[in-house]
Structure formats: structure tokens, C-alpha cells
Design an enzyme around this catalytic site. Structure first.
Site, short mmCIF file in Angstrom:
data_model
loop_
_atom_site.label_atom_id
_atom_site.label_comp_id
_atom_site.label_asym_id
_atom_site.label_seq_id
_atom_site.Cartn_x
_atom_site.Cartn_y
_atom_site.Cartn_z
N ASP A 295 -25.94 -80.88 134.17
CA ASP A 295 -26.09 -81.28 132.77
C ASP A 295 -25.30 -82.60 132.36
O ASP A 295 -24.12 -82.76 132.87
CB ASP A 295 -25.52 -80.05 132.00
CG ASP A 295 -26.33 -79.86 130.66
OD1 ASP A 295 -27.01 -80.87 130.09
OD2 ASP A 295 -26.42 -78.66 130.25
N HIS B 212 -28.17 -89.67 128.25
CA HIS B 212 -27.53 -88.51 127.60
C HIS B 212 -27.62 -87.62 128.83
O HIS B 212 -27.14 -86.60 128.74
CB HIS B 212 -28.75 -87.90 126.66
CG HIS B 212 -28.46 -88.55 125.19
ND1 HIS B 212 -27.87 -88.03 124.13
CD2 HIS B 212 -28.89 -89.97 124.86
CE1 HIS B 212 -27.70 -88.92 123.10
NE2 HIS B 212 -28.43 -90.01 123.34
P1 ADQ Z 1 -30.19 -80.93 125.95
O1 ADQ Z 1 -30.49 -80.67 127.26
O2 ADQ Z 1 -31.40 -80.45 125.15
O3 ADQ Z 1 -29.52 -82.29 125.51
P2 ADQ Z 1 -27.66 -79.73 125.03
O4 ADQ Z 1 -26.54 -80.49 125.08
O5 ADQ Z 1 -27.16 -78.36 125.81
O6 ADQ Z 1 -28.97 -79.95 125.80
O7 ADQ Z 1 -27.98 -79.71 123.49
C1 ADQ Z 1 -28.70 -78.75 123.19
C2 ADQ Z 1 -28.74 -78.55 121.46
O8 ADQ Z 1 -29.90 -77.67 121.19
C3 ADQ Z 1 -27.51 -77.85 120.98
O9 ADQ Z 1 -27.17 -78.15 119.85
C4 ADQ Z 1 -28.06 -76.35 120.64
O10 ADQ Z 1 -27.52 -75.65 119.84
C5 ADQ Z 1 -29.39 -76.44 120.53
N1 ADQ Z 1 -30.28 -75.25 120.89
C6 ADQ Z 1 -30.45 -74.84 122.05
N2 ADQ Z 1 -31.17 -73.79 122.13
C7 ADQ Z 1 -31.37 -73.38 120.82
C8 ADQ Z 1 -31.93 -72.41 120.13
N3 ADQ Z 1 -32.49 -71.33 120.66
N4 ADQ Z 1 -32.02 -72.36 118.72
C9 ADQ Z 1 -31.27 -73.38 118.20
N5 ADQ Z 1 -30.76 -74.49 118.46
C10 ADQ Z 1 -30.86 -74.54 120.05
C11 ADQ Z 1 -29.34 -83.52 126.45
C12 ADQ Z 1 -28.60 -83.50 127.67
C13 ADQ Z 1 -27.30 -82.82 127.49
C14 ADQ Z 1 -26.47 -83.56 126.38
C15 ADQ Z 1 -27.35 -83.44 125.15
C16 ADQ Z 1 -26.76 -84.71 124.08
O11 ADQ Z 1 -29.53 -82.69 128.56
O12 ADQ Z 1 -26.62 -82.79 128.55
O13 ADQ Z 1 -25.27 -82.98 126.06
O14 ADQ Z 1 -28.59 -84.58 125.49
O15 ADQ Z 1 -26.41 -85.92 124.78
#
Ligand code: ADQ
Length: 469
Positions: free
Chosen positions: A356, A155
Site C-alpha cells: 500500500d 499515491h
Molecule cells: P486507497 O487505496 O483508496 O488510496 P486508503 O489510503 O486506505 O486507500 O484510503 C481509503 C479512504 O477511503 C479512507 O479515507 C477510508 O476511510 C475511505 N474508505 C474506505 N472504505 C470505506 C467505506 N466502506 N466507507 C467509507 N469510506 C471508506 C490511495 C493509495 C493509498 C493512499 C491513498 C492516499 O492506495 O495507499 O494512502 O491513495 O494517498
């Protein structure tokens, strides 16, 4: 095919709470169709872990929990996974904390988990392992003679060879990756890095079909950009907005886990530059940054939190007035329906990570917009999402001026251009939602030939000699 078996660091909840969003939504259908099983770490650690997986039944699929002692979990998860692999794979080799007991714990978790999995899976089951916490799992499973097909999806990003080589166990890691039957990455960028790592470390040979020949077998490689439940998220935004008033002034929004890879200080510096160069926007725009803390026990995470608080305080102190707070900073998670409405009522989505794997917030922001009057996405060139979302305003997150210029461009962008960019972004997302992602990965995994028993016997033989030797 037998069952679909998902393996991840953390299992979904036994009672289905917290399923919304994320991997569970992505895999639920496939799991319930195939009679699936999800194996993952138990939510709590225990001094007396069970020697076998602990089963729970949900109406949609079964869950099997893997138990660990608190010390083992700490060294494997906070230690090797998040103080070595996470920083290294995000290009922050300066933050790696190398401790011998971390890598011992990391291998031990994979070894124990493999033994427990091998007890319950059969030749026909298809195993899909997720993410950097479990890279050695296929190696350990195959060493136990398991012949099921095993796929792996990373991921997070895979950095270039030189950065990868900063990890003390880089050769082992490359070998463990090559033990999977299918390796899925988020982007072409990461796929290129993987090919280079295999060439250099294992003399891998790229074949005409895009796969790699390594040690006499073919490892299938693919790029599978993850996505979201686009329709579902859009529905949340539309329904929520019908019951909520819009923000009183144009708003920029950032939503991130509080992580150094997300480029939060750089984003605030860009916003600060924007305000100082475009004073007519002072009192007429606001930044809402939602950033719940994660991995608080790791020092690098404490540092980013205090840096961010300092910057937000500085901007509010310099530019704020009695009636206007330039940065609103919220330190906790919000329910997804609230988040969807906040995105919809924000004129600019700021997604500026330094590195990312994908970044799902970029996709959520686009899905939540009102197509008649959409907001503008500002997206880092280093987010995996930038490969697919070139109609966003693409910025270099290391350059505050780039961010400042993009904010001004976004706020001044005519409606026609906003609609045209949004149509292109949304059109792509609609066809490439999370269902598309999981189906593409699973179809590819099912098309892989099952492990060659001779090769397995060789690997298992080597492994048992190494253990007894
Ligand atoms: P993450 O690093 O966790 O995931 P991301 O893809 O941005 O990053 O996903 C974050 C999720 O958490 C999103 O669905 C977002 O809405 C939710 N989120 C973040 N802050 C929040 C808040 N304050 N309240 C509620 N929800 C919140 C890892 C990798 C990424 C990759 C994903 C999926 O680092 O690059 O996209 O896995 O593969």
C-alpha cells in the site's frame, strides 16, 4: 506565482458534495489562497467530448472538466491504469493484462489533456499532477513548450526495479517520470526504488542534495507521506460517540476498498486462526469488515469479492452460534461520521495490506481513538504508513499466524501500554497532518527553478520530429 493548478484523474464535484476527507480537504486551503483551479476527468463520458476543458465555478476554486468517449475512458482507466499499472505497481505482475489498445489510450489521454491544459495555463502557474493515471502529462506539456513548474505525487507504491520492468512500457514510464520538476513519493522505500529505476534506465546520477541529474537537468525528488485532517476526524469521532452507544462486545474493525492489494483474505485467515487457537474469545469478540466494491468491471476484482464472501461464510459457519456472528461483512461505503464512531468503538484496528502506498485508514483509526482508553492498531509492514507508525503492532500480512498472534496481543494489552503506544502515534500524526503534507510538497515545488528553455526546445524538437517521423 500564478495559480495553483491541480490535475487528477477525477475532479471534485462541481457542487462540493463528497468533499469530506481525501484530497479536496487537503488542497482546499491552498487552492482558495492562490486562486486555484482543479482539472480532472468529467464524471460522465460522452460520445461527443468537448475539444477544450469545461469550466465550472465553485466559491472556493474553479473546476475544469476533461471529457472523454466511453471507449477511450475504458481503455485508459479500467485498462492501462487499473489492469496494468495498478497491479504492477502493487507487485502483482501476475494480474497484469497487457493489451496494445490500453497503452495507446493511456498516451492519448495524456496528449489530449495536455493540449487542453496548455491552452489555459501560463508560465507563472504551478501545476501539481496526481497519481499513476497521468504519468505522461509533464512530458506532453513540455513537448508543447510549457515552462510552468510541474510536480507529480504518486499515491500508490513504486515497486523495485525488477517488478517495474514487468510493465511492457517501463522505459517510457521512467522517462515520463523524469520529465517532472518535482517527484513526490509516499515513503523512503518508494524513493529508494525510484532512484534505482532512474539509475538503471536513464543513467541518473544521485546528487549530494538527494536530487537526480538526468539528461543534463536536475529532477527534484522527495518523500512526502500523505496524512489526514487529524483534528477534523477526531472531532467527528468524539461528537458522534457522544450520541451513540458503544458496541456490546470487543470489536475488531477493517475498512478497505475491496481490492486485492488490501490483503483481505489473508486478514480473514488470520482471524480464523486466532479464533481456533483462542476459543475463550469465541462469542466474546467480533470482526466488522467494511469493504465497498470498486472497479467491478475488472476480473481480478470480481475474484477477490467471491473469495472474501467464501471465507467470511466459512468462518461464520464454523464458529458462529445462534447468538454470535464472528464476521460482520458490509459491502458498501459509510458516511465518514459513522466510520469515525465505528473506529472509536473498536478495540482493534486491522490494517493489513499486502502492499500500500500509505493507507489512510491506519491514520483515521488512531485519530478516532479515546486517548483515555485507546484501541490498538495492527498494521502491515508493507503499508507505507508503517514507516511512520512503528508504535502499532507491525505484522507480516502473508502470515496468518502473525495476524492471529497480534490480535491476541492487542485484545490482552494492558491499558498503560495501549495509552503509551497511542500517545506516540497520535503525537506524530498531530504534527504531520494533511495540511503539513500539502504545504511541504508545494513549498518544495515552488523552490524548484523553472524549466530551462533550451532543454525544453530540445525536448519539443525531438517530440515533433518523432510525431511527424
Ligand atoms: P486507497 O487505496 O483508496 O488510496 P486508503 O489510503 O486506505 O486507500 O484510503 C481509503 C479512504 O477511503 C479512507 O479515507 C477510508 O476511510 C475511505 N474508505 C474506505 N472504505 C470505506 C467505506 N466502506 N466507507 C467509507 N469510506 C471508506 C490511495 C493509495 C493509498 C493512499 C491513498 C492516499 O492506495 O495507499 O494512502 O491513495 O494517498
Amino acid at each position: 506565482m500564478g495559480r495553483l493548478v491541480i490535475v487528477s484523474n477525477r475532479a471534485p464535484s462541481v457542487d462540493g458534495t463528497g468533499d469530506s476527507g481525501g484530497l479536496v480537504v487537503a488542497l482546499k486551503d491552498a487552492l482558495s489562497e492562490q486562486g486555484g483551479l482543479w482539472i480532472g476527468g468529467a464524471p460522465e463520458q460522452t460520445d461527443t467530448p468537448s475539444a477544450s476543458l469545461v469550466f465550472h465555478q465553485r466559491p472556493d476554486f474553479d473546476i475544469a472538466l476533461f471529457e472523454m468517449e466511453p471507449e477511450l475512458y475504458r481503455d485508459y482507466y479500467l485498462g492501462y491504469s487499473n489492469s496494468v499499472l495498478w497491479p504492477a505497481l502493487h507487485g502483482r505482475v501476475d494480474l497484469i493484462d497487457v493489451q496494445p489498445h490500453y497503452s495507446i489510450a493511456y498516451r492519448e489521454v495524456a496528449r489530449r489533456l495536455a493540449r487542453q491544459i496548455a491552452d489555459i495555463v501560463t508560465h507563472d502557474d504551478v501545476i501539481w499532477v496526481h497519481d499513476y493515471q497521468l504519468i505522461p502529462l509533464a512530458h506532453e506539456l513540455k513537448a508543447l513548450g510549457l515552462t510552468s513548474r510541474i510536480g507529480f505525487f504518486l499515491h500508490i507504491p513504486l515497486p523495485d526495479l525488477q517488478t517495474f520492468k514487468a510493465i511492457p512500457d517501463w522505459q517510457d514510464l521512467a522517462g515520463w517520470l523524469a520529465d517532472y520538476d518535482l517527484l513526490g513519493l509516499q515513503t523512503q522505500r518508494d524513493l529508494g526504488h525510484l532512484i534505482n529505476i532512474f539509475r538503471h534506465t536513464l543513467r541518473g546520477e544521485l546528487r549530494a542534495n538527494g536530487n537526480m541529474g538526468i539528461n543534463g537537468r536536475e529532477v527534484v525528488l522527495g518523500c512526502f507521506p500523505i496524512s489526514i485532517d487529524v483534528q477534523g476526524f477526531r472531532r467527528l469521532a468524539v461528537e458522534g460517540a457522544a450520541q451513540t452507544a458503544p458496541a456490546p462486545m470487543p470489536r475488531l474493525i477493517g475498512v478497505d476498498r475491496l481490492d486485492y492489494s488490501k490483503g483481505l483474505p489473508h486478514r480473514l485467515l488470520g482471524y480464523e486462526a486466532f479464533l481456533s487457537q483462542n476459543t475463550r474469545f469465541c462469542s466474546n469478540v467480533g470482526l466488522l469488515q467494511i469493504a465497498p466494491p470498486t472497479r467491478d468491471d475488472v476480473d481480478a476484482y470480481k475474484a477477490i469479492r467471491s473469495e472474501l464472501e467464501h471465507l467470511a461464510g466459512r468462518i461464520n459457519g464454523s464458529f458462529g452460534t445462534i447468538d454470535w456472528t464472528p464476521v460482520q461483512y458490509i459491502h458498501r461505503s459509510l458516511p465518514r461520521d459513522e466510520l469515525a464512531v465505528l473506529y472509536r468503538y473498536s478495540q482493534v484496528g486491522l490494517v493489513t495490506p499486502l502492499f500500500d502506498g500509505m493507507n489512510l485508514v491506519a491514520k483515521e483509526y488512531v485519530a478516532a481513538q479515546d486517548e483515555a482508553d485507546p484501541g490498538v492498531l495492527i498494521l502491515s509492514q508493507f503499508a507505507g504508513a508503517a514507516e511512520e507508525m512503528s508504535d502499532a503492532l507491525i505484522v507480516n500480512p502473508h502470515n496468518p499466524q502473525d495476524i492471529a498472534d497480534a490480535i491476541r496481543t492487542a485484545l490482552e494489552m494492558p491499558l498503560a501500554e495501549r495509552r503509551q503506544r497511542h500517545d506516540a502515534l497520535y503525537g506524530h500524526l498531530e504534527k504531520h497532518d494533511v495540511g503539513h503534507w500539502s504545504a511541504a510538497f508545494l513549498n518544495r515545488l515552488l523552490s524548484v527553478e523553472q524549466a530551462d528553455p533550451e532543454w525544453l526546445a530540445r525536448v519539443s524538437g525531438l517530440e515533433s520530429r518523432a510525431r511527424t517521423g
